[in-house]
Design an enzyme around this catalytic site. Structure first.
Site, PDB file in Angstrom:
ATOM      1  N   HIS A   3      -7.983   2.219  -6.002  1.00  0.00           N
ATOM      2  CA  HIS A   3      -7.236   1.260  -5.186  1.00  0.00           C
ATOM      3  C   HIS A   3      -5.764   1.576  -5.300  1.00  0.00           C
ATOM      4  O   HIS A   3      -5.262   1.809  -6.406  1.00  0.00           O
ATOM      5  CB  HIS A   3      -7.476  -0.177  -5.665  1.00  0.00           C
ATOM      6  CG  HIS A   3      -8.865  -0.628  -5.405  1.00  0.00           C
ATOM      7  ND1 HIS A   3      -9.317  -0.920  -4.155  1.00  0.00           N
ATOM      8  CD2 HIS A   3      -9.916  -0.775  -6.239  1.00  0.00           C
ATOM      9  CE1 HIS A   3     -10.594  -1.241  -4.224  1.00  0.00           C
ATOM     10  NE2 HIS A   3     -10.983  -1.156  -5.475  1.00  0.00           N
ATOM     11  N   TYR A  40       0.804  -1.228   0.000  1.00  0.00           N
ATOM     12  CA  TYR A  40       0.000   0.000   0.000  1.00  0.00           C
ATOM     13  C   TYR A  40       0.840   1.282   0.000  1.00  0.00           C
ATOM     14  O   TYR A  40       0.281   2.377  -0.028  1.00  0.00           O
ATOM     15  CB  TYR A  40      -0.958  -0.019   1.209  1.00  0.00           C
ATOM     16  CG  TYR A  40      -1.939  -1.167   1.146  1.00  0.00           C
ATOM     17  CD1 TYR A  40      -2.954  -1.171   0.201  1.00  0.00           C
ATOM     18  CD2 TYR A  40      -1.823  -2.263   2.000  1.00  0.00           C
ATOM     19  CE1 TYR A  40      -3.849  -2.236   0.104  1.00  0.00           C
ATOM     20  CE2 TYR A  40      -2.713  -3.326   1.922  1.00  0.00           C
ATOM     21  CZ  TYR A  40      -3.718  -3.310   0.974  1.00  0.00           C
ATOM     22  OH  TYR A  40      -4.600  -4.365   0.882  1.00  0.00           O
TER      23      TYR A  40
HETATM   24  C1  DHK Z   1      -7.374  -1.522  -0.076  1.00  0.00           C
HETATM   25  C2  DHK Z   1      -7.743  -2.521   0.771  1.00  0.00           C
HETATM   26  O1  DHK Z   1      -7.906  -2.271   2.065  1.00  0.00           O
HETATM   27  C3  DHK Z   1      -7.928  -3.895   0.307  1.00  0.00           C
HETATM   28  O2  DHK Z   1      -8.866  -4.607   1.081  1.00  0.00           O
HETATM   29  C4  DHK Z   1      -8.298  -3.956  -1.159  1.00  0.00           C
HETATM   30  C5  DHK Z   1      -7.325  -1.718  -1.535  1.00  0.00           C
HETATM   31  C6  DHK Z   1      -7.330  -3.143  -1.981  1.00  0.00           C
HETATM   32  C7  DHK Z   1      -6.253  -0.867  -2.166  1.00  0.00           C
HETATM   33  O3  DHK Z   1      -5.431  -1.370  -2.916  1.00  0.00           O
HETATM   34  O4  DHK Z   1      -6.247   0.355  -1.931  1.00  0.00           O
HETATM   35  O5  DHK Z   1      -8.326  -5.279  -1.583  1.00  0.00           O
END
Ligand code: DHK
Length: 148
Positions: free
Chosen positions: A102, A25
């Site tokens: 995302h 992330y």
């Molecule tokens: C964020 C999340 O919390 C995941 O549950 C998703 C998404 C993807 C992201 O890539 O920002 O699957």
């Protein structure tokens, strides 16, 4: 003239950005992302109001409220993206243009993340570009707001 408002909604566990699985992330915090969005919005002649919740019902309440005061929605529903017909229905109910973002490329991850239930109620989806995806999403929303 007051700029059109975009409601930005961050779903579950996005409050932990910066220290949550940074290899997936990224290292930007949610506060940094929201600051970047405010700057991007000002350049585009928009204003953003950003909220995060870990609760599906709270996100739905924020979507309903936006109907009276906002011109569009930018949403990262977190894991609700893959399952929440309720959030999709709320977006359809208010009929504002919505873009889903995302951070990660969900299509390159586990099969359970390939299903995007909320995205079906959005004008489009941006995935895999990290924090940049939010700015891209705001830009993508702009013509849909101007068209209204
Ligand atoms: C964020 C999340 O919390 C995941 O549950 C998703 C998404 C993807 C992201 O890539 O920002 O699957």
């Amino acid at each position: 003239m007051t700029p059109p408002r975009v409601r930005v909604l961050h779903g579950p566990s996005l409050n932990l950005l910066g220290r949550r699985e940074p290899s997936i992330y990224g290292t930007a915090t949610l506060a940094e992302i929201d600051r970047g969005l405010a700057a991007e919005a000002a350049e585009l002649g928009l204003a953003v109001e950003c909220f995060q919740s870990n609760h599906e019902g709270v996100l739905i309440d924020r979507i309903h409220e936006a109907a009276g005061s906002c011109a569009g929605i930018l949403i990262n529903p977190g894991a609700y993206a893959h399952s929440s017909l309720a959030i999709a229905d709320a977006l359809r109910a208010i009929a504002l243009p919505a873009v889903e973002v995302h951070l990660s490329n969900v299509h390159a991850r586990e099969p359970a993340r390939h299903t995007l239930v909320v995205a079906a109620a959005c004008v489009g989806v941006i995935a895999g570009f990290g924090a940049l995806g939010y700015a891209l999403g705001l830009r993508a929303l702009l013509p849909h707001i101007q068209r209204r």
